[in-house]
Design an enzyme around this catalytic site. Structure first.
Site, mmCIF file in Angstrom:
data_model
loop_
_atom_site.group_PDB
_atom_site.id
_atom_site.type_symbol
_atom_site.label_atom_id
_atom_site.label_comp_id
_atom_site.label_asym_id
_atom_site.label_seq_id
_atom_site.Cartn_x
_atom_site.Cartn_y
_atom_site.Cartn_z
ATOM 1 N N ASP A 71 0.870 -1.179 0.000
ATOM 2 C CA ASP A 71 0.000 0.000 0.000
ATOM 3 C C ASP A 71 0.906 1.228 0.000
ATOM 4 O O ASP A 71 1.667 1.453 0.949
ATOM 5 C CB ASP A 71 -0.897 -0.003 1.239
ATOM 6 C CG ASP A 71 -2.058 0.982 1.116
ATOM 7 O OD1 ASP A 71 -2.098 1.723 0.120
ATOM 8 O OD2 ASP A 71 -2.911 1.000 2.023
ATOM 9 N N ASP A 81 -2.738 2.266 -6.158
ATOM 10 C CA ASP A 81 -1.640 2.284 -5.183
ATOM 11 C C ASP A 81 -1.637 1.086 -4.245
ATOM 12 O O ASP A 81 -0.957 1.124 -3.221
ATOM 13 C CB ASP A 81 -1.716 3.571 -4.359
ATOM 14 C CG ASP A 81 -2.990 3.662 -3.528
ATOM 15 O OD1 ASP A 81 -4.008 3.068 -3.931
ATOM 16 O OD2 ASP A 81 -2.969 4.330 -2.483
ATOM 17 N N GLU A 82 -2.351 0.036 -4.584
ATOM 18 C CA GLU A 82 -2.509 -1.067 -3.634
ATOM 19 C C GLU A 82 -2.646 -2.379 -4.386
ATOM 20 O O GLU A 82 -3.351 -2.456 -5.393
ATOM 21 C CB GLU A 82 -3.751 -0.799 -2.779
ATOM 22 C CG GLU A 82 -3.981 -1.761 -1.654
ATOM 23 C CD GLU A 82 -5.245 -1.411 -0.873
ATOM 24 O OE1 GLU A 82 -5.541 -2.151 0.079
ATOM 25 O OE2 GLU A 82 -5.934 -0.431 -1.228
#
Length: 490
Positions: free
Chosen positions: A11, A105-106
Site C-alpha cells: 500500500d 496504489d494497492e
C-alpha cells in the site's frame, strides 16, 4: 491458510499527496490535500502532515479547509498517478505471475507462485528489497504487509504505515486479531458494526467467542459464517491476477448546478472524449454508451444506447451521448454528469464511423445538405469551452478553473516548467519548479497569456536505476533479520 507468510500486500503511503510533494519541491514536508476543490468536493488523499490536523480521505473539502486552512489544495493529476502506478505494478509483476491490484496504489502479490519466498526470512527480505526498488524508481515510499492470508497481509501493511514493513507470523492470527475492533474485518461497515455493538460485540475476540451459530442468527448464513471464519483468523481467498474491466467511465461533479443546455451538452461531449481516451489507453473498445445525470434534487438518471458493434471512435461516443442527453430533462439544473462505455472488446467495428456519418447525413434534409448545424464538429475535436459571451460570470470562473486546475502542470516560453497554484479574476498564479529542483519562484499571468500552456507531468525520478532484471533470483535472507512480528523502517 498458509504455513508461511508468502502473501504480500503493498500500500503506497498517501499516494496522491506524496506524488504531489515529490513533484513540487516547495510542498515537501507541508500539508497537502488532493481532491475536488469546489464546495461539493471531497478529499481523495491527504498527506501525513495534513492528517495531523484531522483531514482524511472522503472528508468534505469544505471541512478540510476549516481544519487545515494553510494546506495546499490540489486537483488530482491522474496521468501522473497512473504513470507511477504502472512503474510499481511492473516491479510487483517481476515477483510473481499472481498480482491482484486493488487500486492504483494497492495490490496483493503471491510470492509463493513466483518462487520468491517460502519462509519468514525470505519473505521479509523480498519485502525489504521491494520497498527499496519502489523508492529508487519512483521516489515514493510504500508499506508492506506479509502474512499467510490476504486479510492478515492487508492488516499488517496498515500497521506498518507509514514507510514500514510488518509480518504477522502464521499461527498467531487469532491472538493478533483478538483485541481489534470488529470494523477491522472485511465486510464490516458502519451498519453491521452498530448491529454487532447492540448485540454486545465490539472486538474481533467477541465475534470469535460468540460462535458461528450466533453470528448466522444475527447476520444471515453467508455473512455470519464468513465473519466467524475471519474472526478466528481463517481466510483462504487466493490472490487472483487482474481481471478484465467490464466498463470504462468518467464523471464530474460541478461546483454550481448547470442550467444552460448548451453548457450541459458541451460538458457531456468533453466527458465522452475523456472516456474514449481511457478506453484507448486500455487498448479496448465498447459497444454500449451510458450517460449518467444527477439533477439538482439528487435524483440520478441513466440512459444507454447499444451500437451495432464495439468502437473507440470519439465522434461516435460523443454523438451517442448527445442523443441520450436529449431524453433527459435538465431544466431544474444538473450537479453531476458522467459518460461510460460497457460491453468491452479488444477490437473495433471499422465501419461504425461511416455508419454514424450516414446517420447524420440522413438526418439533414436534401435541400440543406450543404449546411451543417453550427454546433456540429464533423468528427473534429470540439473546444472544451462554450463560445465567448454565452456563459455567465460564474460559469466563466468555472471555465478558468477547469483550464488551469490547481496543481496541474504548465509550461511557459520564458520560465519553463511549473505548476498552477491558483486561478481567478482573469489571472493564474504559477510556481516554476520541477522534481529534484530547489523550490521555485512564483509568477502571475493572464489566463489567456499566449506564452503559457498546459503541459504533461514530468517523471518524479530522473535517471532512475535499471530494475529490468530485478530480482535476479530468490533473495537470500539477511543475517539478524530481527523479530518477524515487528514493523521495521529504514
Amino acid at each position: 491458510m498458509r504455513a508461511a507468510p508468502t502473501i504480500l500486500h503493498l500500500d503506497m503511503d498517501a499516494f496522491y499527496a506524496s506524488a504531489e510533494q515529490a513533484a513540487k519541491p516547495s510542498l515537501r514536508g507541508k500539508p497537502v490535500v488532493v481532491g475536488g476543490l469546489g464546495p461539493r468536493g471531497v478529499v481523495a488523499t491527504a498527506s501525513y502532515e495534513a492528517r495531523r490536523f484531522g483531514v482524511h480521505s472522503a472528508m468534505p473539502m469544505a471541512q478540510a479547509r476549516r481544519l487545515a486552512p494553510n494546506a495546499a489544495y490540489l486537483v488530482p493529476r491522474f496521468t501522473l498517478y497512473r504513470s507511477v502506478s504502472d512503474q510499481v505494478m511492473e516491479l510487483l509483476g517481476r515477483l510473481s505471475p499472481l498480482v491482484e491490484p486493488l487500486s492504483l496504489d494497492e495490490a496483493f502479490v503471491d510470492l509463493e507462485a513466483g518462487d520468491m519466498a517460502d519462509d519468514t526470512a525470505s519473505a521479509l527480505e523480498i519485502g525489504r528489497q521491494l520497498r527499496e526498488a519502489i523508492e529508487a524508481v519512483t521516489g515514493l515510499s510504500g508499506s508492506v504487509g506479509l502474512a499467510g492470508s490476504k486479510m492478515l497481509a492487508k492488516i499488517a501493511s496498515e500497521e506498518a504505515k507509514p514507510d514500514g514493513i510488518r509480518l504477522i507470523a502464521p499461527g498467531t492470527e487469532r491472538e493478533h486479531l483478538a483485541p481489534m475492533p470488529v470494523r477491522t474485518l472485511p465486510g464490516v461497515g458502519p451498519a453491521t458494526a452498530d448491529h454487532l455493538r447492540r448485540a454486545g460485540m465490539t472486538t474481533v475476540d467477541d465475534l470469535a467467542e460468540a460462535g458461528e451459530a450466533e453470528l448466522i442468527r444475527l447476520l444471515g448464513k453467508a455473512h455470519g459464517a464468513s465473519l466467524h471464519r475471519m474472526a478466528i483468523g481463517l481466510d483462504d481467498r487466493p490472490v487472483v491476477a487482474e481481471r478484465d474491466a467490464k466498463s470504462v467511465s468518467v464523471e464530474d461533479t460541478f461546483d454550481m448546478d448547470l442550467h444552460d443546455r448548451v453548457r450541459v451538452r458541451t460538458e457531456v461531449e468533453r466527458l465522452a472524449d475523456r472516456c474514449v481516451q481511457r478506453l484507448r489507453g486500455a487498448g479496448r473498445s465498447g459497444r454500449t454508451v451510458v450517460l449518467k445525470v444527477r439533477r439538482y434534487d439528487f435524483s440520478t438518471l441513466t440512459r444507454s444506447e447499444t451500437l451495432r458493434g464495439p468502437t473507440d471512435d470519439p465522434a461516435v461516443v460523443r454523438e451517442a451521448a448527445a442523443r441520450l442527453l436529449e431524453s433527459v430533462d435538465t431544466t431544474g439544473g444538473v450537479r453531476l454528469l458522467g459518460v461510460g462505455v460497457t460491453g468491452l472488446a479488444d477490437f473495433t467495428q471499422e465501419d461504425l464511423f461511416a455508419q454514424a456519418a450516414g446517420e447524420r447525413a440522413a438526418a439533414v434534409p436534401p435541400e440543406d445538405a450543404g449546411a451543417r448545424p453550427q454546433d456540429d464538429t464533423g468528427g473534429r475535436e470540439r473546444p472544451a469551452e462554450p463560445e465567448p459571451g454565452q456563459p455567465g460570470p460564474d460559469d466563466a470562473e468555472q471555465l478558468a478553473a477547469r483550464r488551469w486546475p490547481a496543481g496541474h502542470d504548465v509550461s511557459h516560453e520564458a520560465h519553463g516548467h511549473g505548476w498552477v497554484q491558483g486561478s481567478g479574476v482573469g489571472r493564474v498564479t504559477v510556481r516554476f519548479e520541477e522534481p529534484g529542483s530547489p523550490p521555485g519562484r512564483v509568477r502571475t499571468f493572464r489566463v489567456d497569456d499566449p506564452a503559457l500552456r498546459a503541459a504533461e507531468p514530468l517523471p518524479l525520478v530522473r535517471d532512475a536505476p535499471d530494475y529490468s532484471s530485478w530480482p535476479a533470483s530468490r533473495p537470500k535472507s539477511r543475517s539478524g533479520a530481527g523479530s518477524p512480528g515487528a514493523a521495521s523502517r529504514p
